[in-house]
Design a protein around this motif. Sequence first.
Motif, PDB file in Angstrom:
ATOM      1  N   MET A  24       0.860  -1.187   0.000  1.00  0.00           N
ATOM      2  CA  MET A  24       0.000   0.000   0.000  1.00  0.00           C
ATOM      3  C   MET A  24       0.897   1.237   0.000  1.00  0.00           C
ATOM      4  O   MET A  24       1.510   1.587   1.011  1.00  0.00           O
ATOM      5  N   CYS A  25       0.990   1.882  -1.160  1.00  0.00           N
ATOM      6  CA  CYS A  25       1.869   3.038  -1.333  1.00  0.00           C
ATOM      7  C   CYS A  25       1.092   4.304  -0.991  1.00  0.00           C
ATOM      8  O   CYS A  25       0.287   4.790  -1.793  1.00  0.00           O
ATOM      9  N   LEU A  26       1.335   4.823   0.198  1.00  0.00           N
ATOM     10  CA  LEU A  26       0.698   6.052   0.645  1.00  0.00           C
ATOM     11  C   LEU A  26       1.536   7.248   0.200  1.00  0.00           C
ATOM     12  O   LEU A  26       2.540   7.083  -0.494  1.00  0.00           O
ATOM     13  N   ALA A  27       1.154   8.432   0.590  1.00  0.00           N
ATOM     14  CA  ALA A  27       1.823   9.631   0.089  1.00  0.00           C
ATOM     15  C   ALA A  27       3.303   9.652   0.421  1.00  0.00           C
ATOM     16  O   ALA A  27       4.120  10.135  -0.362  1.00  0.00           O
ATOM     17  N   ASP A  28       3.690   9.131   1.599  1.00  0.00           N
ATOM     18  CA  ASP A  28       5.083   9.257   2.012  1.00  0.00           C
ATOM     19  C   ASP A  28       5.694   7.971   2.551  1.00  0.00           C
ATOM     20  O   ASP A  28       6.787   7.985   3.108  1.00  0.00           O
ATOM     21  N   ALA A  54     -10.735   0.210   0.892  1.00  0.00           N
ATOM     22  CA  ALA A  54     -11.145   1.494   1.464  1.00  0.00           C
ATOM     23  C   ALA A  54      -9.984   2.483   1.460  1.00  0.00           C
ATOM     24  O   ALA A  54     -10.133   3.659   1.095  1.00  0.00           O
ATOM     25  N   VAL A  55      -8.805   2.019   1.858  1.00  0.00           N
ATOM     26  CA  VAL A  55      -7.626   2.887   1.874  1.00  0.00           C
ATOM     27  C   VAL A  55      -7.237   3.282   0.452  1.00  0.00           C
ATOM     28  O   VAL A  55      -6.901   4.428   0.176  1.00  0.00           O
ATOM     29  N   GLN A  56      -7.312   2.317  -0.454  1.00  0.00           N
ATOM     30  CA  GLN A  56      -6.969   2.578  -1.848  1.00  0.00           C
ATOM     31  C   GLN A  56      -7.858   3.673  -2.434  1.00  0.00           C
ATOM     32  O   GLN A  56      -7.368   4.611  -3.075  1.00  0.00           O
TER      33      GLN A  56
END
Length: 698
Positions: free
Chosen positions: A525-529, A648-650
């Motif tokens: 899961m690649c989040l903003a940072d 949901a996170v995606q």
Amino acid sequence: MTRSVYVTGIGRGDGRQVVELGLMELLSRQVDRVGVFRPLAHAGPDPVFDLLRGRYRLAQTADAARGMEYPEAAALQAERGMDELVTRLVDRFHRVARDYEVVLVLGTDYADTQLPAELTLNARLANEFGAAVLPVVSGLGQGAESIAAEVRNAHHAFASLGCEVVAMIANRVGDGEAVVAARELGGQLPVPVWALPEDPALAAPTVAQVVDALGATVLLGDPTGLARDIRDFVFGGATLPVFLPALTESCLVITPGDRADLVVGALAAHSAGAPPIAGVLLTLGAHPGEETMALASRLAPGTPVLSVPGGSFPTATELSGLEGKLTAATPRKAEIALGLFESHVDTAALTERISLVRGDRVTPMMFEHELIERARADRRHVVLPEGTEERVLRAAEVLLRRNVCDLTLLGDETAITKRAADLGIDLQPPGGRCTVHITDPATSPLRERFAEVYAKLRAHRGVTYELAHDVVADVSYFGTLMVQEGLADGMVSGAAHSTAATIRPAFEVIRTKPDASIVSSVFFMCLADKVLVYGDCAVNPDPDAAQLADIAIQSAATAAQFGVEPRIALLSYSTGTSGTGADVDKVREATELVRRLRPDLKVEGPIQYDAAVEPSVARTKLPGSAVAGQATVLVFPDLNTGNNTYKAVQRSAGAVAVGPVLQGLRKPVNDLSRGALVQDIVNTVAITAIQAQQEVGA
């Protein structure tokens, strides 16, 4: 101080957009915040900036990225002098630079700029910006000696004006000897010299460009057809027997609109694959009747048929100078350009010369770039069973262009070849180091061998050779057996098949590792940072405590394999000792098992999601924990929770979900979502190749 790189040339026609795109790719691998600045721009849209903005998700607007337009600059220089012009452009540059770690500066294009001493202006701006300079010279139509002289002169020009020249690039080099000569020149200059060969696919206009250039009417065709490259123009005026042998691959047929015989003949030839054409352009404002057009649409669905009011000669005159462009509307050309840049430029050396220091943050784009780089560093062979699927073919072309891995496509060779031709996909790109093979399981000589292997493996289930012979003709089984027998290093499937169809053969043939009790999966899961690892969100509906512990240990190993330091959180609806019940007890037992089996791992559980990832919550709920507030591997108690959470996170947080990545198998096989995008397939193949590297090294 912000580090900047100034890409410039010495004249028109150098095709430096390829270098600008390649450099942007390189910069975005190293740092999170990369800005773009074009000191001087033409009025109207900026196709290159729009491409960079879309591909690299830039927050900048075109207006914010440009200094001023050429007429304003020419007038200012004429009235107030170059010093005033430079002062204003420097001020506008710094307004951009203060918001970014690195700025890519796009120099002037020498096209109707009305600016005297344009090279000197570029050099002056680069010096005032404090930017390293990367000059590009055109090798188009030049021999080795001429290109070498151009490179020497350009280096001398910029160096004598005080520029920090980091490297020289000769682009659009058509002569093989010239490519070698340009490279050898690097030993004679104080900076490296790289040569990029001319690629016909980049120079080729698309059918859509022809539509725009001529104002043509689209009678037939879909967006995929309009995206086809045009490699040649063939004018139809002869009889059909004389006309057909003149057709060439990816040509645009230009013929008077009343020649229904040539229209039908050209499209029939395309349908037969002899050869696949780009489309048909009808002149004189005429076109065949409804019955003929209906037949044409059935012969070659999606193939463009265009109409213009002018005659063939004026139409040919308008098309004579039309060249392909790198724009946001031509993503395939962008992949071709990146493949050229990465194949012929030593990006590691260039990065070092620019003196970029990679930060600690890991953005989605940086993670994806890292996958490509690691896969390319030790090339593996991956089999793709869904050889006729459009997204798979497009991903295959990207992988081949970027030299990521060798490929085998499974399916009927004629069908795959024709499908690729219809889509304008080149599975044998010039200069590529990677290979692609097309294999039909139904007719392959490997079928008998695989039938024997499968019958032996499944004999305890009553599988006979005759039954196995039928089973292994299935592309998923055939691909899995290629991996099992060492004829491929990994397999990726699922774009058109169910998860069960993809992983059942792996369960039966490849089986689990000795230290794994089950096969499970993770998503990156690649989040903003940052990048988090979620498991298991795709395979096991309701794992027991022992299986949950196995998933946690496998997920930690996968995280470490891809550069994520594992800090494991086994998730529950309660944290620590605050809750009771069967669901919480299962997680608590699994946590204790992980600690007993792998005391070297950092693990916490049961723990709620907020306490796992948010330091302020962790300080309240689990003070002193080595995992709480900074977990990187999040293990869900069941498939229902995991699958819904990752989606949901995606969707809500805009995260990039890479996966599912299967773990626990002896050899890598990975599943795709049936809604997978081309980039998802590219990422999953790269992950599979990296897993295969690890298996070989184990």
